[in-house]
Design a protein around this motif. Structure first.
Motif, mmCIF file in Angstrom:
data_model
loop_
_atom_site.group_PDB
_atom_site.id
_atom_site.type_symbol
_atom_site.label_atom_id
_atom_site.label_comp_id
_atom_site.label_asym_id
_atom_site.label_seq_id
_atom_site.Cartn_x
_atom_site.Cartn_y
_atom_site.Cartn_z
ATOM 1 N N PRO A 50 0.838 -1.209 0.000
ATOM 2 C CA PRO A 50 0.000 0.000 0.000
ATOM 3 C C PRO A 50 0.869 1.252 0.000
ATOM 4 O O PRO A 50 1.887 1.321 0.681
ATOM 5 C CB PRO A 50 -0.806 -0.115 1.296
ATOM 6 N N VAL A 51 0.448 2.210 -0.791
ATOM 7 C CA VAL A 51 1.183 3.467 -0.893
ATOM 8 C C VAL A 51 0.673 4.410 0.190
ATOM 9 O O VAL A 51 -0.533 4.647 0.302
ATOM 10 C CB VAL A 51 0.980 4.100 -2.288
ATOM 11 N N ALA A 52 1.587 4.933 0.964
ATOM 12 C CA ALA A 52 1.216 5.862 2.039
ATOM 13 C C ALA A 52 0.893 7.221 1.436
ATOM 14 O O ALA A 52 1.530 7.663 0.481
ATOM 15 C CB ALA A 52 2.342 5.983 3.039
ATOM 16 N N ALA A 53 -0.089 7.862 1.994
ATOM 17 C CA ALA A 53 -0.453 9.202 1.548
ATOM 18 C C ALA A 53 0.671 10.166 1.920
ATOM 19 O O ALA A 53 1.309 10.016 2.966
ATOM 20 C CB ALA A 53 -1.752 9.638 2.205
ATOM 21 N N PRO A 54 0.947 11.130 1.056
ATOM 22 C CA PRO A 54 2.019 12.080 1.390
ATOM 23 C C PRO A 54 1.664 12.867 2.654
ATOM 24 O O PRO A 54 0.506 13.191 2.891
ATOM 25 C CB PRO A 54 2.081 13.001 0.173
ATOM 26 N N ALA A 55 2.666 13.136 3.433
ATOM 27 C CA ALA A 55 2.459 13.874 4.676
ATOM 28 C C ALA A 55 2.090 15.317 4.362
ATOM 29 O O ALA A 55 2.674 15.948 3.493
ATOM 30 C CB ALA A 55 3.720 13.835 5.520
ATOM 31 N N VAL A 56 1.108 15.816 5.075
ATOM 32 C CA VAL A 56 0.674 17.198 4.906
ATOM 33 C C VAL A 56 1.404 18.031 5.940
ATOM 34 O O VAL A 56 1.370 17.744 7.130
ATOM 35 C CB VAL A 56 -0.860 17.312 5.100
ATOM 36 N N GLN A 57 2.073 19.062 5.451
ATOM 37 C CA GLN A 57 2.820 19.901 6.368
ATOM 38 C C GLN A 57 1.877 20.940 6.966
ATOM 39 O O GLN A 57 1.157 21.630 6.256
ATOM 40 C CB GLN A 57 3.971 20.580 5.634
ATOM 41 N N ARG A 58 1.882 21.020 8.284
ATOM 42 C CA ARG A 58 1.013 21.965 8.970
ATOM 43 C C ARG A 58 1.775 23.250 9.244
ATOM 44 O O ARG A 58 2.990 23.247 9.372
ATOM 45 C CB ARG A 58 0.554 21.387 10.294
ATOM 46 N N LYS A 59 1.009 24.324 9.376
ATOM 47 C CA LYS A 59 1.621 25.590 9.752
ATOM 48 C C LYS A 59 2.076 25.506 11.198
ATOM 49 O O LYS A 59 1.407 24.920 12.039
ATOM 50 C CB LYS A 59 0.624 26.742 9.637
ATOM 51 N N LYS A 60 3.218 26.081 11.456
ATOM 52 C CA LYS A 60 3.704 26.102 12.835
ATOM 53 C C LYS A 60 2.939 27.173 13.596
ATOM 54 O O LYS A 60 2.741 28.287 13.113
ATOM 55 C CB LYS A 60 5.201 26.389 12.872
ATOM 56 N N ARG A 61 2.526 26.805 14.783
ATOM 57 C CA ARG A 61 1.802 27.743 15.620
ATOM 58 C C ARG A 61 2.783 28.417 16.548
ATOM 59 O O ARG A 61 3.661 27.781 17.112
ATOM 60 C CB ARG A 61 0.730 27.026 16.405
ATOM 61 N N ARG A 62 2.627 29.703 16.692
ATOM 62 C CA ARG A 62 3.488 30.437 17.617
ATOM 63 C C ARG A 62 2.956 30.268 19.027
ATOM 64 O O ARG A 62 1.760 30.290 19.264
ATOM 65 C CB ARG A 62 3.514 31.922 17.241
ATOM 66 N N ARG A 63 3.858 30.111 19.916
ATOM 67 C CA ARG A 63 3.462 29.989 21.325
ATOM 68 C C ARG A 63 3.920 31.230 22.068
ATOM 69 O O ARG A 63 4.835 31.900 21.675
ATOM 70 C CB ARG A 63 4.084 28.760 21.950
#
Length: 69
Positions: A50-63
């Motif tokens: 099975p082919v893994a779905a490409p990883a979705v890059q999330r926006k970094k949240r500022r803390r």
């Protein structure tokens, strides 16, 4: 899976086990395990991975504190 690949895999597994048994000491009680391993190994060779779905890059949240505008 259809019968044709199954029969083909069985024939190939039989050839592998025959060659292995001729070259290595294998007791009758071990033979079924060797047959099973050869057949399962051949099945894994033809099973699609099975082919893994490409990883979705999330926006970094500022803390921290919000900046004052």
């Amino acid at each position: 899976m259809t019968d044709a690949p199954t029969n083909e895999l069985r024939q190939l597994a039989a050839k592998i086990v025959t060659s292995y048994a001729q070259a290595n000491p294998v007791g009758p009680e071990q033979l079924t395990g060797v047959i099973r391993l050869a057949y399962q190994g051949l099945q894994r060779c033809i099973t699609p991975v099975p082919v893994a779905a490409p990883a979705v890059q999330r926006k970094k949240r500022r803390r921290g504190r919000p900046s004052a505008s």
